[in-house]
Design a protein around this motif. Structure first.
Motif, PDB file in Angstrom:
ATOM      1  N   VAL A  50      36.592  37.175  27.771  1.00 58.09           N
ATOM      2  CA  VAL A  50      35.147  36.946  27.810  1.00 58.09           C
ATOM      3  C   VAL A  50      34.791  36.509  29.225  1.00 58.09           C
ATOM      4  O   VAL A  50      35.135  35.406  29.657  1.00 58.09           O
ATOM      5  N   GLY A  51      34.107  37.382  29.952  1.00 60.45           N
ATOM      6  CA  GLY A  51      33.744  37.098  31.338  1.00 60.45           C
ATOM      7  C   GLY A  51      34.522  37.967  32.296  1.00 60.45           C
ATOM      8  O   GLY A  51      35.747  38.067  32.207  1.00 60.45           O
ATOM      9  N   ALA A  52      33.812  38.616  33.238  1.00 56.71           N
ATOM     10  CA  ALA A  52      34.445  39.574  34.153  1.00 56.71           C
ATOM     11  C   ALA A  52      34.285  39.143  35.602  1.00 56.71           C
ATOM     12  O   ALA A  52      34.033  39.962  36.486  1.00 56.71           O
ATOM     13  N   GLY A  53      34.451  37.817  35.854  1.00 58.01           N
ATOM     14  CA  GLY A  53      34.533  37.327  37.219  1.00 58.01           C
ATOM     15  C   GLY A  53      35.974  37.389  37.697  1.00 58.01           C
ATOM     16  O   GLY A  53      36.800  38.133  37.162  1.00 58.01           O
ATOM     17  N   TYR A  54      36.301  36.566  38.703  1.00 57.42           N
ATOM     18  CA  TYR A  54      37.630  36.651  39.310  1.00 57.42           C
ATOM     19  C   TYR A  54      38.745  36.386  38.309  1.00 57.42           C
ATOM     20  O   TYR A  54      39.671  37.186  38.157  1.00 57.42           O
ATOM     21  N   ILE A  55      38.688  35.250  37.631  1.00 54.54           N
ATOM     22  CA  ILE A  55      39.766  34.896  36.699  1.00 54.54           C
ATOM     23  C   ILE A  55      39.824  35.895  35.547  1.00 54.54           C
ATOM     24  O   ILE A  55      40.902  36.321  35.122  1.00 54.54           O
TER      25      ILE A  55
ATOM     26  N   THR B  39      33.437  34.287  51.275  1.00 56.40           N
ATOM     27  CA  THR B  39      34.420  35.363  51.425  1.00 56.40           C
ATOM     28  C   THR B  39      35.458  35.280  50.314  1.00 56.40           C
ATOM     29  O   THR B  39      36.011  34.218  50.052  1.00 56.40           O
ATOM     30  N   SER B  40      35.702  36.410  49.674  1.00 59.88           N
ATOM     31  CA  SER B  40      36.629  36.405  48.536  1.00 59.88           C
ATOM     32  C   SER B  40      37.220  37.788  48.352  1.00 59.88           C
ATOM     33  O   SER B  40      36.673  38.790  48.824  1.00 59.88           O
ATOM     34  N   ILE B  41      38.350  37.830  47.663  1.00 63.95           N
ATOM     35  CA  ILE B  41      39.008  39.108  47.387  1.00 63.95           C
ATOM     36  C   ILE B  41      39.795  38.965  46.092  1.00 63.95           C
ATOM     37  O   ILE B  41      40.320  37.892  45.783  1.00 63.95           O
ATOM     38  N   VAL B  42      39.851  40.040  45.332  1.00 62.50           N
ATOM     39  CA  VAL B  42      40.610  40.047  44.087  1.00 62.50           C
ATOM     40  C   VAL B  42      41.246  41.423  43.921  1.00 62.50           C
ATOM     41  O   VAL B  42      40.660  42.441  44.308  1.00 62.50           O
ATOM     42  N   ARG B  43      42.448  41.446  43.390  1.00 61.80           N
ATOM     43  CA  ARG B  43      43.102  42.719  43.066  1.00 61.80           C
ATOM     44  C   ARG B  43      42.721  43.115  41.655  1.00 61.80           C
ATOM     45  O   ARG B  43      42.861  42.328  40.717  1.00 61.80           O
ATOM     46  N   VAL B  44      42.243  44.324  41.502  1.00 62.67           N
ATOM     47  CA  VAL B  44      41.927  44.876  40.183  1.00 62.67           C
ATOM     48  C   VAL B  44      42.745  46.161  40.045  1.00 62.67           C
ATOM     49  O   VAL B  44      42.341  47.229  40.519  1.00 62.67           O
TER      50      VAL B  44
ATOM     51  N   VAL C 122      39.201  44.290  45.915  1.00 65.02           N
ATOM     52  CA  VAL C 122      37.743  44.170  45.830  1.00 65.02           C
ATOM     53  C   VAL C 122      37.346  42.912  46.608  1.00 65.02           C
ATOM     54  O   VAL C 122      37.731  41.805  46.234  1.00 65.02           O
ATOM     55  N   ALA C 123      36.601  43.090  47.693  1.00 67.23           N
ATOM     56  CA  ALA C 123      36.349  41.974  48.600  1.00 67.23           C
ATOM     57  C   ALA C 123      34.875  41.915  48.996  1.00 67.23           C
ATOM     58  O   ALA C 123      34.161  42.923  48.979  1.00 67.23           O
ATOM     59  N   ARG C 124      34.453  40.712  49.389  1.00 69.12           N
ATOM     60  CA  ARG C 124      33.087  40.552  49.889  1.00 69.12           C
ATOM     61  C   ARG C 124      33.025  39.363  50.839  1.00 69.12           C
ATOM     62  O   ARG C 124      33.857  38.459  50.804  1.00 69.12           O
ATOM     63  N   THR C 125      31.987  39.363  51.691  1.00 69.59           N
ATOM     64  CA  THR C 125      31.709  38.231  52.561  1.00 69.59           C
ATOM     65  C   THR C 125      30.236  38.254  52.919  1.00 69.59           C
ATOM     66  O   THR C 125      29.621  39.321  53.008  1.00 69.59           O
ATOM     67  N   GLY C 126      29.650  37.080  53.109  1.00 70.59           N
ATOM     68  CA  GLY C 126      28.246  37.001  53.502  1.00 70.59           C
ATOM     69  C   GLY C 126      27.300  37.439  52.402  1.00 70.59           C
ATOM     70  O   GLY C 126      27.616  37.351  51.211  1.00 70.59           O
TER      71      GLY C 126
END
Length: 578
Positions: A179-184, A355-360, A365-369
């Motif tokens: 339940v929930g599709a964020g980083y964790i 700034t963050s990144i996650v492996r899917v 999948v990364a972003r900043t700003g």
């Protein structure tokens, strides 16, 4: 827009720990990334302070971000994520870390804390000269029927991870609901899938990874589906079903009406909230983000009370506004800064970009700003680029890397970027984060002297192309238009002529609806077939040839010529996932 972080108080008067006859007492509440970082830095600055850390759990200084990988088996033992204990800190730093001790109350006027020994239930009082709140966050647990059933877990600390792995090893878990599709949530989805478990993700918003723009998040959706993950988007959990022995399913919709998803395991990962109780007892101001308001060194609005890590606000480096993005990297920084400030140092926090990144699965999948949505909401007139390039030459295995970059048309400043690709996203997002931090103009990106070898990059790196295209769009006449903007214009009834400048072979694979086909080699001769006064959009597969067609028409006197950002490849992805 505000450019400076809030100044909540004048620097509190501090006794110099190096020159006092009685011990200078620092009390830290919380011992994960920020608390231990603060204690360690304070000790490095002084040998005379008495430093005590209280922690209600039994694990300290652990890697919370590594927990999903222990559950999935990539990390073999939990000890790899908890390499330091209280004895190690005592021997290394002469810091007393008291695990199993919960601080239950703060009296800021008397400068005391009340501590409960969780093993015995006894309480005691301790005094402090300076108090650091590193109380972190707690998982949000929605008040759902059945949320406390056996087999329903959050993922916040090593105890949670141990519990999940023990459940997996003791039972035949074939189906799981996240339940929930964020980083964790995404990390747990990947790890459970790799264990051979059938996973369904339920997300209340329209896409997985909702912190990104929808046209990027949709690509995460596609990657999840490609690996067999079931998605229930724009859906809410009404109840969790089961009995005293185990969870059996998750009802999507209302408790009385909806679809039940079978589940032998449920992961609830709908977000976190700061642990504010002690800060509120002390009278500290809570900021607009819902975390503790602090200045650049971690001071709260209460003298001699500081806050660090996930419980504290930061500020956005682009807008200057308060920001709260709980990440271990920021927690370590702010802990170190406050530990330095308390012992007479001058370090200051400089803000964050989120700034963050996650492996899917096979994608990073990364972003900043700022995202496009956030930049528009902040009042910027933005230029948006979708840049699709290989991370290195294809003859050495290069794979497509998509960078979505957002810039301010008025100043040319880079505001934010998102990147998705099988490899190379981490390097590029870090370069772009650095550029944003130092307020780079998009034109500066082309001039960066980046490392080149065909085993690692192309001669013109994707970062270079990003800068070139944005600079041309802002200062030249090579304006860009996103698929969403194109369809919005057409939906509003504006006459738009869309010109496909690709080869017939490429067009046969798919094209923008309503477009006319004039290959680039024929465009000069056939330009008379087009209306030079009409709003015109050129496109190719990814954008480069579309820009060449744009230049031809522009030089022939066409008044409004835009190049489709990311070309047909980006358009088809947008259409297929909206």
């Amino acid at each position: 827009m505000r450019s400076n972080a809030p100044s909540l108080t004048e620097p509190a008067e501090q006794r110099n720990p190096m020159s006092t006859s009685s011990p200078f007492k620092i009390v830290v509440v919380g011992s994960v990334a920020a608390g231990t970082s603060a204690a360690a830095k304070a000790r490095r600055n002084t040998e005379t302070a008495r430093i005590t850390v209280y922690e209600r759990d039994h694990d300290i200084s652990y890697s919370g971000c590594g927990l999903p990988y222990f559950v999935g088996g990539e990390v073999e033992t939990i000890d790899q994520l908890t390499p330091r204990d209280a004895a190690w800190f005592k021997a290394r730093y002469d810091v007393d870390v008291r695990t199993g001790h919960e601080v239950t109350a703060v009296d800021a006027a008397a400068r005391t804390v009340t501590v409960r020994d969780l093993a015995t239930g006894s309480t005691s009082e301790d005094t402090y000269d300076e108090l650091i709140l590193a109380t972190g966050v707690r998982s949000v647990v929605p008040p759902l029927p059945g949320v406390d059933l056996p087999g329903v877990f959050t993922v916040r600390n090593p105890s949670d991870a141990r519990g999940i792995r023990e459940w997996l090893e003791a039972r035949e878990v074939r189906r799981a609901v996240v339940v929930g599709a964020g980083y964790i949530g995404l990390e747990m989805t990947e790890q459970l899938t790799r264990r051979g478990i059938e996973v369904t993700v339920v997300e209340a918003l329209e896409h997985a990874m909702p912190r990104m723009d929808a046209d990027m998040s949709a690509r995460v959706d596609a990657e999840l589906r490609r690996h067999g993950v079931g998605l229930r988007l724009a859906a809410r959990v009404g109840a969790i079903e089961g009995d005293d022995d185990a969870v059996t399913g998750v009802r999507v919709g209302s408790p009385d009406d909806g679809e039940t998803l079978p589940a032998d395991l449920v992961i609830v990962s709908v977000g976190v909230r700061p642990n504010l109780e002690l800060a509120q007892q002390a009278g500290a101001t809570i900021g607009p983000t819902g975390a503790i308001a602090v200045d650049r060194q971690g001071r709260t609005s209460v003298e001699h009370v500081w806050a660090v890590g996930d419980v504290a606000e930061s500020f956005d480096l682009v807008t200057g506004e308060p920001a709260w993005v709980p990440l271990g990297s920021t927690a370590n920084k702010t802990g170190r800064i406050t530990g330095d400030a308390i012992t007479g140092g001058t370090l200051e926090h400089r803000g964050i970009l989120g700034t963050s990144i996650v492996r899917v699965f096979d994608l990073a999948v990364a972003r900043t700003g700022l995202t496009e949505d956030l930049a528009r909401a902040a009042g910027y007139d933005v230029e948006v680029l979708h840049n699709i390039k290989p991370d290195r030459p294809e003859y050495l295995g290069g794979k497509a890397l998509l960078i979505k970059a957002v810039a301010d048309r008025a100043s040319g400043r880079l505001l934010g970027a998102q990147a998705i690709g099988a490899s190379g996203a981490d390097k590029r997002i870090d370069v772009l984060a650095t550029a944003i931090t130092y307020r780079a103009d998009v034109a500066d990106l082309f001039h960066l002297d980046l490392a080149y070898s065909p085993t690692y990059a192309t001669t013109k790196d994707p970062v270079h192309y990003t800068g070139m295209a944005l600079d041309n769009a802002i200062r030249g006449r090579a304006r860009l238009i996103t698929p969403a903007e194109l369809e919005r214009l057409r939906g509003d009834g504006e006459k738009v002529q869309v010109v496909d400048v690709r080869s017939a072979k490429d067009r046969a694979k798919g094209f923008v609806d309503g477009s006319v086909h004039i290959p680039l080699a024929e465009l000069r001769a056939r330009a008379g077939e087009l209306d030079p006064a009409a709003f015109t959009v050129t496109y190719c597969n990814k954008g480069v040839t579309g820009n060449a067609g744009q230049n031809v028409l522009r030089n022939l006197g066409f008044e409004k010529v835009y190049n489709l950002s990311g070309g047909n490849k980006n358009y088809q992805s947008w259409v297929g996932n909206r």
